[in-house]
Design a protein around this motif. Structure first.
Motif, PDB file in Angstrom:
ATOM      1  N   ASP A  24       0.830  -1.205   0.000  1.00 38.06           N
ATOM      2  CA  ASP A  24       0.000   0.000   0.000  1.00 38.06           C
ATOM      3  C   ASP A  24       0.865   1.255   0.000  1.00 38.06           C
ATOM      4  N   ASP A  25       1.932   1.242   0.781  1.00 36.00           N
ATOM      5  CA  ASP A  25       2.845   2.391   0.836  1.00 36.00           C
ATOM      6  C   ASP A  25       3.484   2.637  -0.527  1.00 36.00           C
ATOM      7  N   PHE A  26       3.907   1.553  -1.192  1.00 37.65           N
ATOM      8  CA  PHE A  26       4.507   1.705  -2.518  1.00 37.65           C
ATOM      9  C   PHE A  26       3.483   2.222  -3.517  1.00 37.65           C
ATOM     10  N   TYR A  27       2.276   1.680  -3.480  1.00 37.15           N
ATOM     11  CA  TYR A  27       1.229   2.125  -4.407  1.00 37.15           C
ATOM     12  C   TYR A  27       0.952   3.616  -4.230  1.00 37.15           C
ATOM     13  N   GLU A  28       0.890   4.055  -2.992  1.00 37.30           N
ATOM     14  CA  GLU A  28       0.669   5.482  -2.726  1.00 37.30           C
ATOM     15  C   GLU A  28       1.808   6.329  -3.296  1.00 37.30           C
ATOM     16  N   ALA A  29       3.039   5.883  -3.111  1.00 39.89           N
ATOM     17  CA  ALA A  29       4.194   6.613  -3.646  1.00 39.89           C
ATOM     18  C   ALA A  29       4.158   6.635  -5.174  1.00 39.89           C
ATOM     19  N   LEU A  30       3.734   5.526  -5.785  1.00 38.65           N
ATOM     20  CA  LEU A  30       3.638   5.451  -7.241  1.00 38.65           C
ATOM     21  C   LEU A  30       2.582   6.417  -7.772  1.00 38.65           C
ATOM     22  N   ILE A  31       1.436   6.434  -7.129  1.00 37.30           N
ATOM     23  CA  ILE A  31       0.372   7.355  -7.531  1.00 37.30           C
ATOM     24  C   ILE A  31       0.837   8.806  -7.354  1.00 37.30           C
ATOM     25  N   ASP A  32       1.500   9.091  -6.241  1.00 36.93           N
ATOM     26  CA  ASP A  32       2.017  10.453  -6.008  1.00 36.93           C
ATOM     27  C   ASP A  32       3.021  10.859  -7.091  1.00 36.93           C
ATOM     28  N   ALA A  33       3.845   9.917  -7.539  1.00 35.69           N
ATOM     29  CA  ALA A  33       4.841  10.224  -8.569  1.00 35.69           C
ATOM     30  C   ALA A  33       4.171  10.607  -9.887  1.00 35.69           C
ATOM     31  N   HIS A  34       2.977  10.079 -10.136  1.00 33.71           N
ATOM     32  CA  HIS A  34       2.257  10.353 -11.385  1.00 33.71           C
ATOM     33  C   HIS A  34       1.344  11.581 -11.296  1.00 33.71           C
ATOM     34  N   ARG A  35       1.122  12.055 -10.093  1.00 34.33           N
ATOM     35  CA  ARG A  35       0.201  13.179  -9.900  1.00 34.33           C
ATOM     36  C   ARG A  35       0.617  14.391 -10.730  1.00 34.33           C
ATOM     37  N   ASP A  36      -0.347  14.988 -11.384  1.00 34.69           N
ATOM     38  CA  ASP A  36      -0.178  16.214 -12.175  1.00 34.69           C
ATOM     39  C   ASP A  36       0.688  16.035 -13.420  1.00 34.69           C
ATOM     40  N   LEU A  37       0.939  14.806 -13.849  1.00 31.73           N
ATOM     41  CA  LEU A  37       1.681  14.577 -15.090  1.00 31.73           C
ATOM     42  C   LEU A  37       0.699  14.381 -16.239  1.00 31.73           C
ATOM     43  N   SER A  38       1.111  14.755 -17.420  1.00 30.61           N
ATOM     44  CA  SER A  38       0.320  14.456 -18.607  1.00 30.61           C
ATOM     45  C   SER A  38       0.424  12.951 -18.887  1.00 30.61           C
ATOM     46  N   ASP A  39      -0.397  12.451 -19.795  1.00 29.37           N
ATOM     47  CA  ASP A  39      -0.315  11.035 -20.155  1.00 29.37           C
ATOM     48  C   ASP A  39       1.073  10.697 -20.696  1.00 29.37           C
ATOM     49  N   GLU A  40       1.626  11.567 -21.506  1.00 30.06           N
ATOM     50  CA  GLU A  40       2.952  11.334 -22.080  1.00 30.06           C
ATOM     51  C   GLU A  40       4.030  11.324 -20.995  1.00 30.06           C
ATOM     52  N   GLN A  41       3.941  12.254 -20.061  1.00 30.89           N
ATOM     53  CA  GLN A  41       4.911  12.298 -18.956  1.00 30.89           C
ATOM     54  C   GLN A  41       4.771  11.053 -18.077  1.00 30.89           C
ATOM     55  N   SER A  42       3.555  10.615 -17.850  1.00 26.65           N
ATOM     56  CA  SER A  42       3.308   9.431 -17.039  1.00 26.65           C
ATOM     57  C   SER A  42       3.896   8.184 -17.704  1.00 26.65           C
ATOM     58  N   GLU A  43       3.726   8.084 -19.025  1.00 26.98           N
ATOM     59  CA  GLU A  43       4.314   6.964 -19.764  1.00 26.98           C
ATOM     60  C   GLU A  43       5.840   7.005 -19.701  1.00 26.98           C
ATOM     61  N   ALA A  44       6.408   8.187 -19.787  1.00 29.11           N
ATOM     62  CA  ALA A  44       7.868   8.328 -19.693  1.00 29.11           C
ATOM     63  C   ALA A  44       8.360   7.941 -18.301  1.00 29.11           C
ATOM     64  N   LEU A  45       7.616   8.356 -17.274  1.00 30.81           N
ATOM     65  CA  LEU A  45       7.978   7.979 -15.911  1.00 30.81           C
ATOM     66  C   LEU A  45       7.958   6.452 -15.760  1.00 30.81           C
ATOM     67  N   ASN A  46       6.897   5.809 -16.271  1.00 34.36           N
ATOM     68  CA  ASN A  46       6.805   4.345 -16.189  1.00 34.36           C
ATOM     69  C   ASN A  46       7.972   3.677 -16.897  1.00 34.36           C
ATOM     70  N   ALA A  47       8.315   4.162 -18.096  1.00 33.97           N
ATOM     71  CA  ALA A  47       9.423   3.566 -18.848  1.00 33.97           C
ATOM     72  C   ALA A  47      10.737   3.711 -18.092  1.00 33.97           C
ATOM     73  N   ARG A  48      10.978   4.885 -17.551  1.00 36.81           N
ATOM     74  CA  ARG A  48      12.213   5.123 -16.791  1.00 36.81           C
ATOM     75  C   ARG A  48      12.256   4.263 -15.536  1.00 36.81           C
ATOM     76  N   LEU A  49      11.121   4.154 -14.841  1.00 35.37           N
ATOM     77  CA  LEU A  49      11.050   3.331 -13.633  1.00 35.37           C
ATOM     78  C   LEU A  49      11.320   1.863 -13.947  1.00 35.37           C
ATOM     79  N   ILE A  50      10.736   1.372 -15.041  1.00 37.79           N
ATOM     80  CA  ILE A  50      10.971  -0.021 -15.440  1.00 37.79           C
ATOM     81  C   ILE A  50      12.456  -0.268 -15.676  1.00 37.79           C
ATOM     82  N   LEU A  51      13.109   0.646 -16.395  1.00 32.48           N
ATOM     83  CA  LEU A  51      14.534   0.470 -16.679  1.00 32.48           C
ATOM     84  C   LEU A  51      15.384   0.558 -15.417  1.00 32.48           C
ATOM     85  N   LEU A  52      15.052   1.462 -14.521  1.00 31.87           N
ATOM     86  CA  LEU A  52      15.789   1.567 -13.258  1.00 31.87           C
ATOM     87  C   LEU A  52      15.634   0.301 -12.421  1.00 31.87           C
TER      88      LEU A  52
END
Length: 74
Positions: A24-52
């Protein structure tokens, strides 16, 4: 190293009273990381997170297994 399929999230030094609380803590942090991002920015964040995270895992066999299992659910 085999792929871990059981909940395995934890935070060193922190005690949890329920097994699902770290997730639950991780899910909350993940949602917070996506807050206020556009769809494109959110997709970029996901791609970067996957690679990291893939780099952190480091084991290509485990990553291939994870990719196979993830694709089965799509």
């Amino acid at each position: 190293m085999p792929l871990t399929l059981q909940p395995n999230l934890k935070e060193p030094g922190r005690r949890y009273f329920r097994d699902f609380s770290p997730g639950d803590d991780f899910y909350e942090a993940l949602i917070d990381a996506h807050r206020d991002l556009s769809d494109e920015q959110s997709e970029a964040l996901n791609a970067r997170l996957i690679l990291l995270l893939a780099n952190q895992v480091g084991d290509i066999a485990v990553l291939r297994e994870a990719l196979t299992l993830a694709r089965k659910g799509v």
